[in-house]
Motif scaffolding. Structure first.
Motif, PDB file in Angstrom:
ATOM      1  N   LEU A  21      39.953  25.733  70.985  1.00  0.00           N
ATOM      2  CA  LEU A  21      39.288  24.644  71.682  1.00  0.00           C
ATOM      3  C   LEU A  21      38.162  25.162  72.577  1.00  0.00           C
ATOM      4  O   LEU A  21      37.068  24.586  72.631  1.00  0.00           O
ATOM      5  CB  LEU A  21      40.310  23.860  72.516  1.00  0.00           C
ATOM      6  CG  LEU A  21      41.227  22.894  71.766  1.00  0.00           C
ATOM      7  CD1 LEU A  21      42.250  22.285  72.717  1.00  0.00           C
ATOM      8  CD2 LEU A  21      40.420  21.794  71.083  1.00  0.00           C
ATOM      9  N   LEU A  22      38.419  26.267  73.281  1.00  0.00           N
ATOM     10  CA  LEU A  22      37.389  26.861  74.129  1.00  0.00           C
ATOM     11  C   LEU A  22      36.208  27.342  73.298  1.00  0.00           C
ATOM     12  O   LEU A  22      35.047  27.197  73.684  1.00  0.00           O
ATOM     13  CB  LEU A  22      37.981  28.014  74.943  1.00  0.00           C
ATOM     14  CG  LEU A  22      39.028  27.631  75.999  1.00  0.00           C
ATOM     15  CD1 LEU A  22      39.622  28.884  76.628  1.00  0.00           C
ATOM     16  CD2 LEU A  22      38.404  26.745  77.067  1.00  0.00           C
ATOM     17  N   SER A  23      36.487  27.910  72.177  1.00  0.00           N
ATOM     18  CA  SER A  23      35.413  28.397  71.299  1.00  0.00           C
ATOM     19  C   SER A  23      34.568  27.232  70.798  1.00  0.00           C
ATOM     20  O   SER A  23      33.342  27.320  70.725  1.00  0.00           O
ATOM     21  CB  SER A  23      36.004  29.176  70.128  1.00  0.00           C
ATOM     22  OG  SER A  23      35.004  29.551  69.214  1.00  0.00           O
ATOM     23  N   GLU A  24      35.233  26.117  70.460  1.00  0.00           N
ATOM     24  CA  GLU A  24      34.502  24.949  69.983  1.00  0.00           C
ATOM     25  C   GLU A  24      33.654  24.354  71.105  1.00  0.00           C
ATOM     26  O   GLU A  24      32.499  23.948  70.883  1.00  0.00           O
ATOM     27  CB  GLU A  24      35.480  23.913  69.450  1.00  0.00           C
ATOM     28  CG  GLU A  24      34.813  22.687  68.843  1.00  0.00           C
ATOM     29  CD  GLU A  24      35.838  21.690  68.338  1.00  0.00           C
ATOM     30  OE1 GLU A  24      35.531  20.967  67.385  1.00  0.00           O
ATOM     31  OE2 GLU A  24      36.947  21.641  68.911  1.00  0.00           O
ATOM     32  N   ALA A  25      34.201  24.320  72.301  1.00  0.00           N
ATOM     33  CA  ALA A  25      33.455  23.772  73.429  1.00  0.00           C
ATOM     34  C   ALA A  25      32.245  24.629  73.773  1.00  0.00           C
ATOM     35  O   ALA A  25      31.240  24.131  74.296  1.00  0.00           O
ATOM     36  CB  ALA A  25      34.375  23.638  74.647  1.00  0.00           C
ATOM     37  N   ALA A  26      32.304  25.924  73.469  1.00  0.00           N
ATOM     38  CA  ALA A  26      31.190  26.831  73.743  1.00  0.00           C
ATOM     39  C   ALA A  26      30.106  26.747  72.680  1.00  0.00           C
ATOM     40  O   ALA A  26      29.117  27.492  72.732  1.00  0.00           O
ATOM     41  CB  ALA A  26      31.697  28.261  73.854  1.00  0.00           C
ATOM     42  N   GLY A  27      30.271  25.872  71.683  1.00  0.00           N
ATOM     43  CA  GLY A  27      29.244  25.683  70.659  1.00  0.00           C
ATOM     44  C   GLY A  27      29.275  26.702  69.548  1.00  0.00           C
ATOM     45  O   GLY A  27      28.252  26.947  68.905  1.00  0.00           O
ATOM     46  N   GLN A  28      30.437  27.301  69.291  1.00  0.00           N
ATOM     47  CA  GLN A  28      30.538  28.314  68.241  1.00  0.00           C
ATOM     48  C   GLN A  28      30.988  27.738  66.908  1.00  0.00           C
ATOM     49  O   GLN A  28      31.396  28.466  66.013  1.00  0.00           O
ATOM     50  CB  GLN A  28      31.507  29.415  68.685  1.00  0.00           C
ATOM     51  CG  GLN A  28      31.045  30.163  69.919  1.00  0.00           C
ATOM     52  CD  GLN A  28      32.015  31.254  70.330  1.00  0.00           C
ATOM     53  OE1 GLN A  28      32.970  31.553  69.609  1.00  0.00           O
ATOM     54  NE2 GLN A  28      31.765  31.862  71.481  1.00  0.00           N
ATOM     55  N   GLY A  29      30.930  26.416  66.770  1.00  0.00           N
ATOM     56  CA  GLY A  29      31.299  25.792  65.506  1.00  0.00           C
ATOM     57  C   GLY A  29      32.721  25.261  65.542  1.00  0.00           C
ATOM     58  O   GLY A  29      33.505  25.548  66.455  1.00  0.00           O
ATOM     59  N   HIS A  30      33.066  24.477  64.507  1.00  0.00           N
ATOM     60  CA  HIS A  30      34.404  23.898  64.427  1.00  0.00           C
ATOM     61  C   HIS A  30      35.381  24.914  63.846  1.00  0.00           C
ATOM     62  O   HIS A  30      35.138  25.457  62.760  1.00  0.00           O
ATOM     63  CB  HIS A  30      34.392  22.645  63.551  1.00  0.00           C
ATOM     64  CG  HIS A  30      33.521  21.547  64.101  1.00  0.00           C
ATOM     65  ND1 HIS A  30      33.526  21.191  65.433  1.00  0.00           N
ATOM     66  CD2 HIS A  30      32.619  20.715  63.497  1.00  0.00           C
ATOM     67  CE1 HIS A  30      32.670  20.213  65.641  1.00  0.00           C
ATOM     68  NE2 HIS A  30      32.095  19.900  64.480  1.00  0.00           N
ATOM     69  N   SER A  74      41.554  29.735  62.498  1.00  0.00           N
ATOM     70  CA  SER A  74      40.432  30.672  62.497  1.00  0.00           C
ATOM     71  C   SER A  74      39.375  30.160  63.467  1.00  0.00           C
ATOM     72  O   SER A  74      38.873  29.041  63.317  1.00  0.00           O
ATOM     73  CB  SER A  74      39.837  30.804  61.096  1.00  0.00           C
ATOM     74  OG  SER A  74      38.670  31.600  61.127  1.00  0.00           O
ATOM     75  N   VAL A  75      39.039  30.960  64.466  1.00  0.00           N
ATOM     76  CA  VAL A  75      38.034  30.546  65.438  1.00  0.00           C
ATOM     77  C   VAL A  75      36.665  30.428  64.780  1.00  0.00           C
ATOM     78  O   VAL A  75      35.875  29.548  65.097  1.00  0.00           O
ATOM     79  CB  VAL A  75      38.006  31.535  66.616  1.00  0.00           C
ATOM     80  CG1 VAL A  75      36.882  31.191  67.585  1.00  0.00           C
ATOM     81  CG2 VAL A  75      39.345  31.543  67.332  1.00  0.00           C
ATOM     82  N   ARG A  76      36.384  31.305  63.835  1.00  0.00           N
ATOM     83  CA  ARG A  76      35.091  31.263  63.144  1.00  0.00           C
ATOM     84  C   ARG A  76      35.049  30.078  62.190  1.00  0.00           C
ATOM     85  O   ARG A  76      36.027  29.790  61.492  1.00  0.00           O
ATOM     86  CB  ARG A  76      34.877  32.564  62.371  1.00  0.00           C
ATOM     87  CG  ARG A  76      33.559  32.649  61.634  1.00  0.00           C
ATOM     88  CD  ARG A  76      33.329  34.057  61.100  1.00  0.00           C
ATOM     89  NE  ARG A  76      34.225  34.398  60.020  1.00  0.00           N
ATOM     90  CZ  ARG A  76      33.992  34.101  58.729  1.00  0.00           C
ATOM     91  NH1 ARG A  76      32.900  33.435  58.394  1.00  0.00           N
ATOM     92  NH2 ARG A  76      34.843  34.477  57.802  1.00  0.00           N
ATOM     93  N   LEU A 107      38.318  19.816  66.787  1.00  0.00           N
ATOM     94  CA  LEU A 107      39.643  19.666  67.372  1.00  0.00           C
ATOM     95  C   LEU A 107      39.626  18.871  68.675  1.00  0.00           C
ATOM     96  O   LEU A 107      40.695  18.472  69.168  1.00  0.00           O
ATOM     97  CB  LEU A 107      40.235  21.054  67.638  1.00  0.00           C
ATOM     98  CG  LEU A 107      40.366  21.989  66.425  1.00  0.00           C
ATOM     99  CD1 LEU A 107      40.912  23.336  66.866  1.00  0.00           C
ATOM    100  CD2 LEU A 107      41.254  21.372  65.352  1.00  0.00           C
ATOM    101  N   GLU A 108      38.464  18.659  69.264  1.00  0.00           N
ATOM    102  CA  GLU A 108      38.389  18.016  70.565  1.00  0.00           C
ATOM    103  C   GLU A 108      38.970  16.602  70.504  1.00  0.00           C
ATOM    104  O   GLU A 108      38.697  15.833  69.584  1.00  0.00           O
ATOM    105  CB  GLU A 108      36.933  17.964  71.038  1.00  0.00           C
ATOM    106  CG  GLU A 108      36.773  17.480  72.466  1.00  0.00           C
ATOM    107  CD  GLU A 108      35.326  17.515  72.916  1.00  0.00           C
ATOM    108  OE1 GLU A 108      35.055  17.085  74.046  1.00  0.00           O
ATOM    109  OE2 GLU A 108      34.472  17.974  72.119  1.00  0.00           O
ATOM    110  N   GLY A 109      39.781  16.280  71.505  1.00  0.00           N
ATOM    111  CA  GLY A 109      40.418  14.964  71.561  1.00  0.00           C
ATOM    112  C   GLY A 109      41.758  14.914  70.874  1.00  0.00           C
ATOM    113  O   GLY A 109      42.399  13.848  70.858  1.00  0.00           O
TER     114      GLY A 109
END
Length: 566
Positions: free
Chosen positions: A429-438, A494-496, A538-540
Motif C-alpha cells: 500500500l505504501l509503495s502504491e501511494a508513493a506512485g510506484q505503480g499498482h 509483488s510490489v513491482r 489496493l487503495e480503499g
C-alpha cells in the motif's frame, strides 16, 4: 704421362670442391658440450634452425649439408612452428663424459609430428618419430610426451630434429640424462594420476546425485562431468595410451573435438541448473541448441576442415559458449534466482581453465602444472554445479530446515503466515501511494486438499503442501512475498507492477509444475489448483477484503478453468 697426371689432379680438385659445403657446414654447426655435470639442457637456444615446406621430403644428408644459420644472439626458450611448415633444428653433441644415455624430449602433448635423426660423426643416420599423427607403435618411448633416447660416448653425435604441426605452436626441446628423465616421468605420472583420480571422484559424485534425484538436470550434469574427464584425458596426451593407440589422426583431432563439444555442453548444463529462466523460451532452448550446434561443428571440423582451423574453432566456440552461459546467469539473477552466483562462479572457473590450458605455461620442475591446474579447475566447476543442484533440491524437499520457525512464519512451510503477509500488504500500500505503480496480488486455492487428506492421511498431505510451497518459492523467486493464508490457500504480493501476460505465463508454469510431483502418488497432486491474480489498485480495500474477492472468483471457476483475473 703428363696429361694423365693433369686429369687425376683435376678430378681431385673437383672432389675436394664437392666436399667443401659439407665441410663448411660441419665446421660451423653449433656444438653442444656435454660434461659429467650436465643434467638438463634446453636445445631450443642452441640449435641451428631453418624451415621447409611440410610436404618436402626429408633427407638427412642434404639437411646436414645445408648452409648453417647460427643461433640468434638471444636465447630462445621455445621453437615456433608454423602451419604447413617443417622446422629443422641441427647441432652436434660433443661428449666430454663416459658412455651414457640422454633423452631428447619435446614436453607437449599437442605437437603433431616429431622426427629425430642421429649419427656418430661420419657414421650412418638412424631415425625415430613420435607425435599425435604417429601411431603409438612407432614411438621410440612409451609416454605422455615425445621422447627419444640417444647413446652418448666419447664420439661427437650429429642431431637433426624435425617439428611439424597443423597449427602454430611453440615448443621447447629438452636434453636430459636418463636418470633425470625417468624421475621427471615418474613425477609427471604421479601428478597425472592424482588429476585423474580427482576427475573420477567428480564423476562418481555426479553419478550418485543423478541416481538419487532422477531428474534431467542430474543426468545432464553426469554427462558433463564424464565429458570433462574425457577432454582432460585427450588434452593431456593420454588418449593414445588408454583409448586410441592405433588411430593417430583421431588422437590428434580428439583434442579440439572434445573442447568444442564441452563448450556446448556447458551452455546446456548451465541452462538446466539455473532457475528463473522459464519466462523466456529462447533461453530455455539456448542450451540444447548450442550443444547440438557445437557437436555438428566439431564433427565437420574433424572430418572436413583443414587442421589449422582447430585453434580458431576452439577459441570461437569457447568464447561464444562463455558469453551465452554468463548471459544466462545474469538473466537468471535479474529474474530473482537464488543460486545464480554459484553458477556464475562455475562458468568463470571454466573460462579460467580454458585460458590456462590454451596458454600451456612452461613446465616447472619437469611437471606440466598448467595442464594439471586447468583440469582441476574444470572438475571444481562441475562440483560447483553439483552444489547448485544440491541447494535447489534441498530447498524443494525440506523447506522447514531452511528457516527457523519464528514470528510471522508458517510452522509447516516456513513461509509468511497470515500476519506476516498482512505486513507485506501494508508495504505494498505504501509503495502504491508513493506512485510506484499498482502491486500485483495472486491467490492460490487448493480445494481438493481436504479430500486427499481424508483419503491419504495428514502426513502425505503435509508433504504435498511443502512441495507445493517449494514450487511457489522456486517459480516466484525473491521478488514476491509469499504466505500461507489458511490450510488450502496461499497468497503472493509483488510490489513491482506486472503485466497481465506475464502473470498468465507465470500462473501457467506453476500450474504445470504442481501437476508433476513425481515423488507423490498421482491423486495427491490433484489439488484442483486454482489461481486468481489482480492488477487493480489496493487503495480503499483492507487485507481481508482483497483475499475475499479473489477467493470468490476462484471458488466460482467452472468448466475446467484454473486461471482467472479478478
Amino acid at each position: 704421362m703428363a696429361f694423365r697426371s693433369i686429369i687425376v689432379f683435376l678430378i681431385g680438385v673437383v672432389s675436394a670442391l664437392g666436399m667443401v659445403p659439407e665441410a663448411l657446414a660441419q665446421s660451423s654447426m653449433p656444438v653442444v658440450a656435454l660434461s659429467e655435470a650436465t643434467r638438463e639442457l634446453n636445445l631450443a637456444a642452441a640449435l641451428s634452425l631453418h624451415a621447409l615446406p611440410a610436404s618436402a621430403a626429408i633427407n638427412p644428408d642434404q639437411l646436414w649439408a645445408t648452409a648453417v644459420k647460427p643461433p640468434g644472439p638471444q636465447a630462445q626458450e621455445a621453437i615456433e612452428v608454423e602451419p604447413d611448415m617443417s622446422v629443422i633444428g641441427r647441432a652436434t653433441l660433443s661428449a666430454g663424459r663416459s658412455k651414457s644415455i640422454f633423452f631428447v624430449q619435446v614436453p607437449t602433448s599437442r605437437v603433431d609430428h616429431v622426427q629425430l635423426w642421429t649419427r656418430p660423426s661420419g657414421g650412418a643416420w638412424s631415425s625415430a618419430e613420435a607425435g599425435d599423427t604417429v601411431p603409438l607403435a612407432k614411438w621410440p618411448f612409451y609416454g605422455q610426451f615425445p621422447a627419444f633416447g640417444i647413446a652418448v660416448d666419447d664420439r661427437d653425435i650429429d642431431v637433426i630434429i624435425v617439428l611439424r604441426n597443423n597449427g602454430t605452436i611453440r615448443v621447447p626441446v629438452l636434453l636430459k640424462t636418463e636418470k633425470d628423465f625417468q624421475e621427471g616421468r615418474l613425477r609427471q605420472a604421479n601428478l597425472t594420476g592424482f588429476v585423474t583420480g580427482m576427475g573420477l571422484m567428480t564423476c562418481v559424485v555426479c553419478l550418485l546425485s543423478a541416481a538419487s534425484l532422477r531428474v534431467r538436470p542430474g543426468w545432464l550434469l553426469l554427462l558433463f562431468s564424464v565429458w570433462v574427464m574425457l577432454t582432460v584425458v585427450c588434452a593431456n596426451g593420454y588418449a593414445p595410451i588408454w583409448l586410441l593407440p592405433d588411430w593417430p589422426e583421431l588422437t590428434d583431432k580428439s583434442k579440439a573435438f572434445c573442447v568444442i563439444v564441452l563448450a556446448g555442453l556447458t551452455v546446456w548444463t548451465v541452462g538446466e541448473l539455473l532457475d528463473r529462466l522459464e519466462a523466456t523460451q529462447l533461453l530455455q532452448l539456448a542450451g540444447p541448441v548450442t550443444a547440438a550446434l557445437a557437436l555438428t561443428y566439431a564433427t565437420v571440423q574433424a572430418t572436413l576442415l583443414p587442421g589449422n582451423w582447430r585453434g580458431v574453432g576452439v577459441i570461437a566456440a569457447s568464447g561464444v559458449a562463455a558469453a551465452l552461459a554468463l548471459g544466462m546467469c545474469i538473466a537468471s539473477y535479474r529474474n530473482g534466482a537464488r543460486y545464480a552466483v554459484w553458477m556464475t562462479a562455475s562458468v568463470i572457473t571454466i573460462v579460467c581453465a580454458a585460458v590456462l590450458g590454451w596458454l600451456r605455461l612452461p613446465l616447472y620442475a619437469g611437471l606440466d602444472w598448467s595442464a594439471a591446474t586447468s583440469a582441476l579447475m574444470l572438475f571444481a566447476a562441475a562440483l560447483l554445479m553439483r552444489h547448485t543442484q544440491f541447494l535447489r533440491a534441498r530447498y524443494g524437499r525440506d523447506v522447514m530446515s531452511r528457516a527457523a520457525i519464528r514470528a510471522d512464519r508458517d510452522p509447516l512451510t516456513a513461509m509468511l503466515s497470515y500476519a506476516g503477509l498482512e505486513q507485506s500488504y501494508s508495504q505494498a500500500l505504501l509503495s502504491e501511494a508513493a506512485g510506484q505503480g499498482h502491486p500485483a496480488v495472486m491467490l492460490f486455492l487448493l480445494p481438493g486438499l481436504d479430500r486427499t487428506g481424508a483419503e491419504y492421511g495428514h502426513v502425505l498431505t503435509e508433504r504435498a503442501l511443502v512441495r507445493f510451497a517449494a514450487t511457489l518459492q522456486e517459480r516466484l523467486g525473491q521478488e514476491w512475498m509469499i504466505g500461507r493464508l489458511s490450510k488450502t490457500r496461499f497468497g503472493a504480493i509483488s510490489v513491482r507492477s506486472r503485466e497481465k501476460e506475464e502473470l498468465v505465463e507465470l500462473a501457467t508454469l506453476i500450474l504445470s509444475r504442481s501437476s508433476r510431483q513425481s515423488e507423490l502418488p498421482a491423486a495427491l497432486t490433484d489439488f484442483d489448483l486454482r489461481i486468481v491474480f489482480r492488477l487493480r489498485g489496493l487503495e480503499g480495500n483492507t487485507f481481508a477484503d482483497v483475499w475475499r474477492q479473489l477467493d470468490e472468483v476462484a471458488s466460482g471457476l467452472a468448466g475446467g478453468r484454473r486461471i482467472a483475473m479478478a
